[in-house]
Motif scaffolding. Structure first.
Motif, short mmCIF file in Angstrom:
data_model
loop_
_atom_site.label_atom_id
_atom_site.label_comp_id
_atom_site.label_asym_id
_atom_site.label_seq_id
_atom_site.Cartn_x
_atom_site.Cartn_y
_atom_site.Cartn_z
N ASP A 202 -4.12 -0.11 5.87
CA ASP A 202 -3.51 -1.34 5.38
C ASP A 202 -3.26 -1.35 3.88
O ASP A 202 -2.14 -1.62 3.43
CB ASP A 202 -4.40 -2.53 5.78
CG ASP A 202 -3.79 -3.86 5.36
OD1 ASP A 202 -2.73 -4.22 5.91
OD2 ASP A 202 -4.36 -4.54 4.49
N THR A 203 -4.28 -1.07 3.08
CA THR A 203 -4.11 -1.20 1.63
C THR A 203 -3.09 -0.21 1.06
O THR A 203 -2.22 -0.61 0.28
CB THR A 203 -5.47 -1.05 0.92
OG1 THR A 203 -6.33 -2.12 1.34
CG2 THR A 203 -5.30 -1.12 -0.60
N PRO A 204 -3.14 1.08 1.41
CA PRO A 204 -2.09 1.98 0.91
C PRO A 204 -0.69 1.58 1.35
O PRO A 204 0.26 1.66 0.57
CB PRO A 204 -2.49 3.34 1.49
CG PRO A 204 -3.95 3.25 1.69
CD PRO A 204 -4.19 1.83 2.12
N ILE A 205 -0.53 1.15 2.59
CA ILE A 205 0.78 0.73 3.07
C ILE A 205 1.29 -0.44 2.26
O ILE A 205 2.43 -0.44 1.78
CB ILE A 205 0.73 0.38 4.57
CG1 ILE A 205 0.57 1.65 5.42
CG2 ILE A 205 2.00 -0.36 5.00
CD1 ILE A 205 0.34 1.37 6.89
N THR A 209 4.26 -0.13 -0.65
CA THR A 209 5.49 -0.86 -0.33
C THR A 209 5.82 -1.83 -1.46
O THR A 209 6.98 -1.93 -1.88
CB THR A 209 5.34 -1.63 1.00
OG1 THR A 209 5.05 -0.70 2.05
CG2 THR A 209 6.62 -2.37 1.35
N TYR A 210 4.81 -2.51 -1.96
CA TYR A 210 5.00 -3.40 -3.10
C TYR A 210 5.49 -2.61 -4.31
O TYR A 210 6.47 -2.97 -4.98
CB TYR A 210 3.69 -4.12 -3.43
CG TYR A 210 3.79 -5.08 -4.60
CD1 TYR A 210 4.11 -6.42 -4.40
CD2 TYR A 210 3.56 -4.65 -5.92
CE1 TYR A 210 4.20 -7.31 -5.47
CE2 TYR A 210 3.65 -5.52 -6.99
CZ TYR A 210 3.97 -6.85 -6.76
OH TYR A 210 4.06 -7.71 -7.83
N GLY A 211 4.81 -1.49 -4.61
CA GLY A 211 5.17 -0.68 -5.77
C GLY A 211 6.57 -0.11 -5.70
O GLY A 211 7.27 -0.01 -6.70
N GLN A 243 7.76 -2.46 8.98
CA GLN A 243 8.77 -3.51 8.89
C GLN A 243 8.15 -4.85 8.49
O GLN A 243 8.69 -5.56 7.63
CB GLN A 243 9.50 -3.66 10.23
CG GLN A 243 10.67 -4.63 10.18
CD GLN A 243 11.76 -4.16 9.23
OE1 GLN A 243 12.54 -3.28 9.56
NE2 GLN A 243 11.82 -4.74 8.04
N ALA A 244 7.03 -5.19 9.07
CA ALA A 244 6.35 -6.43 8.71
C ALA A 244 5.90 -6.40 7.25
O ALA A 244 5.98 -7.42 6.54
CB ALA A 244 5.14 -6.65 9.63
N THR A 245 5.47 -5.23 6.78
CA THR A 245 5.01 -5.11 5.40
C THR A 245 6.17 -5.23 4.42
O THR A 245 6.02 -5.83 3.35
CB THR A 245 4.29 -3.77 5.20
OG1 THR A 245 3.25 -3.63 6.17
CG2 THR A 245 3.68 -3.68 3.81
N MET A 249 5.93 -7.86 1.47
CA MET A 249 5.93 -7.43 0.08
C MET A 249 7.26 -7.72 -0.60
O MET A 249 7.31 -8.03 -1.79
CB MET A 249 5.60 -5.94 -0.02
CG MET A 249 4.20 -5.58 0.43
SD MET A 249 2.90 -6.31 -0.61
CE MET A 249 2.25 -7.57 0.51
N GLY A 250 8.35 -7.64 0.15
CA GLY A 250 9.66 -7.96 -0.42
C GLY A 250 9.71 -9.40 -0.89
O GLY A 250 10.30 -9.72 -1.93
N LYS A 251 9.11 -10.28 -0.12
CA LYS A 251 9.08 -11.69 -0.49
C LYS A 251 8.27 -11.90 -1.76
O LYS A 251 8.67 -12.66 -2.67
CB LYS A 251 8.49 -12.51 0.65
CG LYS A 251 8.48 -14.01 0.42
CD LYS A 251 7.95 -14.76 1.64
CE LYS A 251 7.95 -16.26 1.40
NZ LYS A 251 7.45 -16.99 2.60
#
Length: 261
Positions: A202-205, A209-211, A243-245, A249-251
């Motif tokens: 979870d945390t790396p994903i 994705t945020y980065g 896809q959910a991430t 993170m995009g939001k």
């Protein structure tokens, strides 16, 4: 509404498969083979939302992480080289980068594929810079790794309280590998995204994705395309997590919100 012609899709698939693998497209002998031609090459690889170089990085890294036939990865490697989208030296850098995020065994599988294809194409060996050529001050390397972690991830790095954080992440991954000049950061990002997607962690994903979006390496639309390109080898269940991430993170990135673990 106009109807889409299956014969035209097949024609496009044959054309794209030959161009993207650097070899004539064989006539499929099974339903699975036909799906490579009519869906993967005809529909996914031709989508306009992501550049071809990025698609090659995603496909090669994902194929290297999958237990499929070696020829699948070899086809991508050959295509990346024959189209001119990726150089041999960049491929070697890519294999090292994948090793960090998916393990040295998977990086080794990619490295061996590169060797097979380069030999078949009679290419001269690629020169590479050593991991570090000159003596270094451990404190300087640590400081450089911490600063580069912030630049790549857009968040602060972990405290150097255990070997994994200190020797692994700060000193090698961000203090040396991410700083190597042989491969651009955007390409490294796609390889990383495949590795963390494969990890199901979870945390790396979420953090990568945020980065990817907060750093400007990829837009949210490009990340949506990444998910589909990755799904070919990672499978739809793992891709659904990504896809959910991307949505989540995009939001946060769009609203200027910081990352939260």
């Amino acid at each position: 509404m106009s109807l889409l012609d299956p014969a035209e899709r097949t024609r496009r698939g044959v054309e794209q498969q030959a161009a993207l693998t650097g070899a004539p497209a064989p006539e499929p002998k099974t339903l699975l083979g036909a799906s490579w031609r009519d869906f993967i090459y005809a529909e996914v690889w031709t989508r306009p939302g992501l550049d071809l170089r990025s698609r090659f990085w995603i496909a090669m890294a994902a194929a290297a992480c999958s237990p499929g036939p070696a020829e699948i990865l070899d086809n991508y490697v050959r295509g990346a080289l024959t189209t001119g989208e990726v150089t041999l030296s960049e491929l070697r850098e890519g294999a090292l980068h994948l090793a960090v995020y998916a393990g040295w065994s998977r990086g080794g599988a990619w490295d061996q594929s590169i060797t097979r294809v380069a030999t078949s194409l009679d290419l001269a060996p690629a020169e590479f810079a050593p991991i570090r050529a000159e003596p270094w001050d451990p404190a300087v390397r640590h400081a450089e790794g911490s600063a580069n972690f912030l630049a790549v991830m857009t968040i602060g790095g972990p405290p150097p309280v255990v070997a994994y954080f200190d020797s692994g992440i700060l000193n090698f991954v961000f203090g040396e590998m991410w700083m190597r000049p042989g491969l651009d950061q955007r390409s490294r990002r796609w390889i990383t995204m495949v590795g963390v997607s494969e990890s199901s962690s979870d945390t790396p994903i979420r953090s990568h994705t945020y980065g990817a979006m907060a750093s400007g390496n990829a837009t949210m639309d490009e990340m949506h395309e990444f998910v589909l390109q990755y799904a070919i080898h990672g499978g739809w269940p793992k891709a659904s997590v990504m896809q959910a991430t991307v949505f989540e993170m995009g939001k946060r990135v769009a609203q200027g919100l910081p990352f939260e673990a």
